[in-house]
Design a protein around this motif. Structure first.
Motif, PDB file in Angstrom:
ATOM      1  N   ARG A 283       2.788   2.704   8.778  1.00 14.58           N
ATOM      2  CA  ARG A 283       2.838   3.774   9.780  1.00 14.58           C
ATOM      3  C   ARG A 283       1.424   4.323   9.907  1.00 14.58           C
ATOM      4  O   ARG A 283       0.903   4.956   9.012  1.00 14.58           O
ATOM      5  CB  ARG A 283       3.817   4.871   9.376  1.00 14.58           C
ATOM      6  N   HIS A 284       0.820   4.047  11.052  1.00 16.75           N
ATOM      7  CA  HIS A 284      -0.580   4.418  11.277  1.00 16.75           C
ATOM      8  C   HIS A 284      -0.715   5.904  11.578  1.00 16.75           C
ATOM      9  O   HIS A 284       0.096   6.483  12.294  1.00 16.75           O
ATOM     10  CB  HIS A 284      -1.153   3.613  12.441  1.00 16.75           C
ATOM     11  N   GLU A 285      -1.735   6.519  10.994  1.00 14.77           N
ATOM     12  CA  GLU A 285      -2.113   7.897  11.308  1.00 14.77           C
ATOM     13  C   GLU A 285      -3.586   7.899  11.662  1.00 14.77           C
ATOM     14  O   GLU A 285      -4.309   6.957  11.344  1.00 14.77           O
ATOM     15  CB  GLU A 285      -1.863   8.810  10.112  1.00 14.77           C
ATOM     16  N   ALA A 286      -4.038   8.955  12.304  1.00 13.51           N
ATOM     17  CA  ALA A 286      -5.449   9.051  12.658  1.00 13.51           C
ATOM     18  C   ALA A 286      -6.305   8.892  11.406  1.00 13.51           C
ATOM     19  O   ALA A 286      -5.941   9.343  10.329  1.00 13.51           O
ATOM     20  CB  ALA A 286      -5.724  10.400  13.315  1.00 13.51           C
ATOM     21  N   GLY A 287      -7.410   8.228  11.563  1.00 12.85           N
ATOM     22  CA  GLY A 287      -8.303   8.015  10.422  1.00 12.85           C
ATOM     23  C   GLY A 287      -8.348   6.559  10.022  1.00 12.85           C
ATOM     24  O   GLY A 287      -8.499   5.698  10.874  1.00 12.85           O
ATOM     25  N   PRO A 288      -8.195   6.284   8.733  1.00 11.88           N
ATOM     26  CA  PRO A 288      -8.398   4.922   8.266  1.00 11.88           C
ATOM     27  C   PRO A 288      -7.361   3.940   8.806  1.00 11.88           C
ATOM     28  O   PRO A 288      -6.244   4.312   9.151  1.00 11.88           O
ATOM     29  CB  PRO A 288      -8.281   5.034   6.743  1.00 11.88           C
TER      30      PRO A 288
ATOM     31  N   THR B 155     -13.479 -11.745   4.043  1.00 12.88           N
ATOM     32  CA  THR B 155     -13.491 -11.714   5.498  1.00 12.88           C
ATOM     33  C   THR B 155     -12.207 -11.043   5.972  1.00 12.88           C
ATOM     34  O   THR B 155     -11.123 -11.362   5.485  1.00 12.88           O
ATOM     35  CB  THR B 155     -13.541 -13.149   6.070  1.00 12.88           C
ATOM     36  N   VAL B 156     -12.313 -10.125   6.931  1.00 12.98           N
ATOM     37  CA  VAL B 156     -11.138  -9.464   7.490  1.00 12.98           C
ATOM     38  C   VAL B 156     -10.368 -10.465   8.351  1.00 12.98           C
ATOM     39  O   VAL B 156     -10.937 -11.080   9.251  1.00 12.98           O
ATOM     40  CB  VAL B 156     -11.534  -8.238   8.343  1.00 12.98           C
ATOM     41  N   VAL B 157      -9.067 -10.634   8.061  1.00 10.47           N
ATOM     42  CA  VAL B 157      -8.223 -11.527   8.853  1.00 10.47           C
ATOM     43  C   VAL B 157      -7.152 -10.758   9.628  1.00 10.47           C
ATOM     44  O   VAL B 157      -6.506 -11.319  10.503  1.00 10.47           O
ATOM     45  CB  VAL B 157      -7.580 -12.637   7.987  1.00 10.47           C
ATOM     46  N   LYS B 158      -6.964  -9.481   9.313  1.00  8.09           N
ATOM     47  CA  LYS B 158      -6.027  -8.636  10.060  1.00  8.09           C
ATOM     48  C   LYS B 158      -6.421  -7.178   9.868  1.00  8.09           C
ATOM     49  O   LYS B 158      -6.737  -6.759   8.760  1.00  8.09           O
ATOM     50  CB  LYS B 158      -4.595  -8.838   9.593  1.00  8.09           C
ATOM     51  N   THR B 159      -6.411  -6.421  10.948  1.00 10.67           N
ATOM     52  CA  THR B 159      -6.610  -4.978  10.911  1.00 10.67           C
ATOM     53  C   THR B 159      -5.391  -4.331  11.538  1.00 10.67           C
ATOM     54  O   THR B 159      -4.980  -4.705  12.633  1.00 10.67           O
ATOM     55  CB  THR B 159      -7.882  -4.573  11.687  1.00 10.67           C
ATOM     56  N   CYS B 160      -4.797  -3.387  10.829  1.00  6.98           N
ATOM     57  CA  CYS B 160      -3.595  -2.694  11.311  1.00  6.98           C
ATOM     58  C   CYS B 160      -4.010  -1.393  11.972  1.00  6.98           C
ATOM     59  O   CYS B 160      -4.572  -0.515  11.323  1.00  6.98           O
ATOM     60  CB  CYS B 160      -2.647  -2.406  10.154  1.00  6.98           C
ATOM     61  N   THR B 161      -3.752  -1.266  13.263  1.00  7.65           N
ATOM     62  CA  THR B 161      -4.146  -0.074  14.006  1.00  7.65           C
ATOM     63  C   THR B 161      -2.966   0.603  14.689  1.00  7.65           C
ATOM     64  O   THR B 161      -3.158   1.562  15.415  1.00  7.65           O
ATOM     65  CB  THR B 161      -5.201  -0.435  15.067  1.00  7.65           C
TER      66      THR B 161
ATOM     67  N   MET C  60       0.837  -1.164   0.000  1.00 10.08           N
ATOM     68  CA  MET C  60       0.000   0.000   0.000  1.00 10.08           C
ATOM     69  C   MET C  60       0.886   1.233   0.000  1.00 10.08           C
ATOM     70  O   MET C  60       2.038   1.175   0.370  1.00 10.08           O
ATOM     71  CB  MET C  60      -0.906  -0.025   1.210  1.00 10.08           C
ATOM     72  N   ALA C  61       0.330   2.323  -0.372  1.00 14.97           N
ATOM     73  CA  ALA C  61       1.072   3.571  -0.462  1.00 14.97           C
ATOM     74  C   ALA C  61       0.599   4.539   0.625  1.00 14.97           C
ATOM     75  O   ALA C  61      -0.379   4.282   1.308  1.00 14.97           O
ATOM     76  CB  ALA C  61       0.875   4.183  -1.842  1.00 14.97           C
ATOM     77  N   ASP C  62       1.276   5.647   0.749  1.00 18.38           N
ATOM     78  CA  ASP C  62       1.011   6.619   1.794  1.00 18.38           C
ATOM     79  C   ASP C  62      -0.005   7.663   1.333  1.00 18.38           C
ATOM     80  O   ASP C  62       0.310   8.507   0.495  1.00 18.38           O
ATOM     81  CB  ASP C  62       2.328   7.290   2.178  1.00 18.38           C
ATOM     82  N   PRO C  63      -1.244   7.645   1.876  1.00 17.48           N
ATOM     83  CA  PRO C  63      -2.236   8.621   1.449  1.00 17.48           C
ATOM     84  C   PRO C  63      -1.913  10.038   1.914  1.00 17.48           C
ATOM     85  O   PRO C  63      -2.407  11.002   1.344  1.00 17.48           O
ATOM     86  CB  PRO C  63      -3.531   8.123   2.085  1.00 17.48           C
ATOM     87  N   ASP C  64      -1.062  10.183   2.929  1.00 20.55           N
ATOM     88  CA  ASP C  64      -0.719  11.516   3.409  1.00 20.55           C
ATOM     89  C   ASP C  64       0.030  12.298   2.334  1.00 20.55           C
ATOM     90  O   ASP C  64      -0.221  13.480   2.126  1.00 20.55           O
ATOM     91  CB  ASP C  64       0.118  11.419   4.686  1.00 20.55           C
ATOM     92  N   GLU C  65       0.950  11.650   1.641  1.00 16.97           N
ATOM     93  CA  GLU C  65       1.680  12.314   0.554  1.00 16.97           C
ATOM     94  C   GLU C  65       0.720  12.688  -0.574  1.00 16.97           C
ATOM     95  O   GLU C  65       0.813  13.759  -1.164  1.00 16.97           O
ATOM     96  CB  GLU C  65       2.796  11.411   0.022  1.00 16.97           C
ATOM     97  N   TRP C  66      -0.205  11.811  -0.888  1.00 19.93           N
ATOM     98  CA  TRP C  66      -1.206  12.070  -1.928  1.00 19.93           C
ATOM     99  C   TRP C  66      -2.085  13.248  -1.519  1.00 19.93           C
ATOM    100  O   TRP C  66      -2.403  14.113  -2.321  1.00 19.93           O
ATOM    101  CB  TRP C  66      -2.047  10.806  -2.140  1.00 19.93           C
TER     102      TRP C  66
END
Length: 100
Positions: A42-47, A61-67, A1-7
């Motif tokens: 690297r988690h940031e507030a939000g998604p 089915t969700v098998v992992k959530t990164c928080t 996945m890519a960094d949405p903050d830069e986008w």
């Protein structure tokens, strides 16, 4: 996945989508498959990021959530043993950006 903050730092239209989709895996004779991958999340507030699995074309089915941050780390998700006819499809991304 890519960094949405830069986008998000630049002018844009629409929503950010960094969904990754693995090729479908054949799983023969009731055996299991394990997903192993490298992460630098690297988690940031939000998604949050999620890893999903779909067996035999069923709903994912969700098998992992990164928080939390997971920097330069190897991940290995529990073996999946689908019912016949036995195929597994892995998806990773942010829920808001993932299609239907």
């Amino acid at each position: 996945m890519a960094d949405p903050d830069e986008w998000d730092d630049k002018a844009h239209a629409g929503t950010f989508d960094s969904t990754l989709l693995a090729a479908r895996w054949a799983v023969a004779g009731g055996s299991a498959r394990t997903l192993t991958f490298q992460t630098h999340y690297r988690h940031e507030a939000g998604p949050t990021a999620q890893v999903l699995v779909s067996c035999n074309g069923a709903a994912p089915t969700v098998v992992k959530t990164c928080t939390a941050d997971a920097l330069a780390r190897a991940e290995s998700l529990a073996p999946i043993r689908p019912p016949p006819p036995e195929s597994v499809l892995w998806t990773a991304g942010t829920p808001a950006a993932r299609p239907g």
